[in-house]
Design a protein around this motif. Structure first.
Motif, PDB file in Angstrom:
ATOM      1  N   PHE A  52      -4.158   7.850   9.169  1.00 36.69           N
ATOM      2  CA  PHE A  52      -4.119   6.769   8.021  1.00 36.69           C
ATOM      3  C   PHE A  52      -3.938   5.360   9.016  1.00 36.69           C
ATOM      4  O   PHE A  52      -3.313   5.635   9.966  1.00 36.69           O
ATOM      5  CB  PHE A  52      -3.344   6.850   7.118  1.00 36.69           C
ATOM      6  N   LEU A  71      -4.338   6.586  -3.129  1.00 38.09           N
ATOM      7  CA  LEU A  71      -4.259   5.200  -2.344  1.00 38.09           C
ATOM      8  C   LEU A  71      -3.796   4.013  -3.543  1.00 38.09           C
ATOM      9  O   LEU A  71      -4.672   3.878  -4.440  1.00 38.09           O
ATOM     10  CB  LEU A  71      -5.285   4.650  -1.626  1.00 38.09           C
ATOM     11  N   LEU A  74       4.007   5.955   3.516  1.00 40.56           N
ATOM     12  CA  LEU A  74       2.860   6.995   3.399  1.00 40.56           C
ATOM     13  C   LEU A  74       3.923   8.281   3.218  1.00 40.56           C
ATOM     14  O   LEU A  74       4.872   8.359   3.698  1.00 40.56           O
ATOM     15  CB  LEU A  74       2.285   7.280   4.748  1.00 40.56           C
ATOM     16  N   LEU A  89       0.650  -1.266   0.013  1.00 40.33           N
ATOM     17  CA  LEU A  89       0.104  -0.027   0.103  1.00 40.33           C
ATOM     18  C   LEU A  89       0.911   1.198  -0.070  1.00 40.33           C
ATOM     19  O   LEU A  89       1.882   1.266   0.913  1.00 40.33           O
ATOM     20  CB  LEU A  89      -0.768   0.086   1.196  1.00 40.33           C
ATOM     21  N   THR A  96       3.463  -0.720   4.256  1.00 39.60           N
ATOM     22  CA  THR A  96       2.707   0.437   3.821  1.00 39.60           C
ATOM     23  C   THR A  96       3.801   1.766   3.789  1.00 39.60           C
ATOM     24  O   THR A  96       4.841   1.613   4.763  1.00 39.60           O
ATOM     25  CB  THR A  96       1.724   0.915   5.064  1.00 39.60           C
ATOM     26  N   ILE A 135       0.557   5.609  -0.125  1.00 42.56           N
ATOM     27  CA  ILE A 135      -0.172   6.663   0.138  1.00 42.56           C
ATOM     28  C   ILE A 135       0.454   7.897  -0.041  1.00 42.56           C
ATOM     29  O   ILE A 135       1.479   7.990   0.502  1.00 42.56           O
ATOM     30  CB  ILE A 135      -0.803   6.567   1.294  1.00 42.56           C
TER      31      ILE A 135
END
Length: 487
Positions: free
Chosen positions: A262, A156, A271, A129, A269, A131
């Motif tokens: 988030f 996303l 970000l 993921l 992940t 972001i």
């Protein structure tokens, strides 16, 4: 000099054969005229009365604290009104692939076999993921109150791998039936009313799939205030797509206020956030790996690996996961003056005591009487300082309001003490002392970590100065130091 001129009330009209002249004679004359010999005028009793008066001023100080809290509650109510119109604190949780399935199994109850069917939801996390977000912040004002609000452009993207074979294992040893045509991609959003455009997901090489409101009745999302509700969006995913694994891309145009959070929904992940707000407050379960803060804004990046997240690749639940592992940023008001003023009121007793101590020292050195009622008026001026600070801060900001209120209180008390003690020098000293006290109080409010250290040093210095200045004072009520003849 005539004999009558040397008769004083202190010697009962007896002739003082030792003539006095010079400054000490003037001090003695002031002491004789301005300080009649009474029990209440003795320095020791005066000091006790000043202490009691300081404690009595705790009552109006408490009323001021109640006023500050009332205004703070009013500011919070207005902030909530703005948030309801613009968008509240936002939390983005997901996306998750939710595949419902049922399990049919046999249980024995009261020596009878019964067939039961339980419904489950398998929640699959993205393999990756990413972001990215750009957040534009501005202050919205209603009446005299302001609230930081933002418009965010979020994206996303990532990939879901094909589900592992254990994703739909029976929980009770029964027969599993996968509802493959009901699989959905869900994204939890704190306040869906703040979405500013339609949302769709691009899946692999296929066209965009539009999201629908809600979480398809499969899951519950815990909102930022602790309540539960179906706050989110969902998109149907074809069976062939989710069984093979797919990549996704979801753009979001979202408004909000105060903070943006988030969930680290991916097995891995990353970000990245950028904003034009220069006062970020990074918070949550994970802090950024790197950040850059300047007067024009900030940039920050997070990276959360699979093991740090502490959750397996597939779970079975009816609620949105990772609600206790959110990360993000608060758009901090650099000076929450309600909180600052409320905290400064905790130092009010010490603040008043230092001022009274300065007046007391000037009084015993001058030879003129300063009545305890006058001490009370000086103390009330300090209480009004807090009210002025609160009133002006709501209109011109904390820093400028502090300068106005402190200057007014300093000028008033310095002029009053100087004129009451018939000494311009006492007025100047009082102005310097009060300016120093206000400066220290301002520093204490800005440096919370050093408040105890600074306060203890100031108390020690004030006590030391008082001890040496009043070293030769007759505490029983005799002549003040200035009126004593030289030994």
């Amino acid at each position: 000099m005539t004999e009558d001129s040397n008769r004083t009330p202190e010697n009962g009209g007896r002739l003082d054969t030792k003539p006095r002249s010079g400054p000490r004679a003037g001090a003695a004359a002031r002491a004789s005229a301005g300080r009649p010999r009474t029990f209440l005028n003795s320095p020791s009793v005066k000091l006790v009365l000043i202490g009691l008066l300081t404690l009595m001023l705790v009552v109006p100080t408490t009323f001021v604290w109640v006023l500050v809290e009332e205004r703070a509650d009013r500011a919070r109510d207005v902030a909530q009104d703005i948030a309801r119109s613009w968008g509240g604190t936002q939390q983005i949780n997901g996306p998750y692939l939710v595949v419902p399935y049922t399990e049919t199994f046999v249980v024995t109850e009261d020596e009878k076999e019964q067939t039961k069917t339980h419904r489950y939801s398998a929640v699959l996390f993205p393999e990756r993921l990413e972001i990215a977000g750009d957040v534009a912040v501005e202050e919205r004002q209603k009446s005299i109150y302001k609230l930081p609000v933002y418009s965010s452009q979020l994206n996303l993207s990532g990939r879901f791998s094909s589900p592992p074979s254990s994703a739909f294992d029976p929980q009770n040893g029964g027969l599993v039936q996968i509802e493959a045509d009901k699989a959905v991609l869900v994204v939890g959003i704190g306040d869906v009313r703040a979405l500013k455009s339609e949302v769709s997901v691009s899946i692999g090489t296929t066209g965009p799939v539009a999201f629908e409101p809600g979480l398809a009745g499969l899951m519950r999302n815990r909102l930022p205030d602790g309540r539960h509700g179906a706050s989110g969006i969902n998109a149907a995913i074809p069976e062939r797509t989710w069984r093979q694994g797919f990549s996704f891309d979801i753009p979001l145009n979202l408004n909000g206020s105060t903070a943006l959070y988030f969930a680290p929904a991916g097995q891995t992940t990353s970000l990245r956030l950028a904003s034009d707000w220069p006062h970020p407050g990074f918070t949550g379960a994970f802090l950024p790996d790197s950040r850059t803060i300047a007067g024009t804004g900030f940039e920050a990046e997070w990276s959360i690996p699979y093991l740090a997240r502490g959750i397996p690749k597939v779970i079975h639940t009816s609620e949105m996961p990772l609600q206790d592992k959110l990360l993000g940023v608060k758009f901090v008001d650099p000076v929450n003056f309600y909180q600052t003023i409320s905290r400064s009121l905790k130092y009010a007793v010490g603040f008043i005591s230092l001022t009274f101590l300065a007046v007391f020292v000037l009084e015993v050195r001058s030879g003129w009487q300063f009545h305890w009622i006058q001490y009370g008026l000086v103390g009330l001026a300090l209480i009004i300082f807090y009210v002025m600070l609160l009133a002006f801060a709501e209109h011109v900001g904390y820093g400028f309001a502090y300068l106005i209120a402190a200057s007014a209180a300093t000028a008033l008390n310095a002029a009053y003490v100087g004129s009451s003690l018939k000494s311009a020098f006492s007025g100047v000293v009082m102005a310097v002392v009060m300016a120093s006290i206000f400066g220290v109080l301002f520093a204490l409010m800005r440096e919370q970590d050093y408040a105890l250290l600074i306060g203890s040093v100031i108390a020690f210095v004030a006590l030391a100065v008082t001890m040496f200045v009043t070293q030769r004072l007759d505490w029983s009520g005799g002549e003040p130091l200035a009126a004593r003849p030289a030994e």
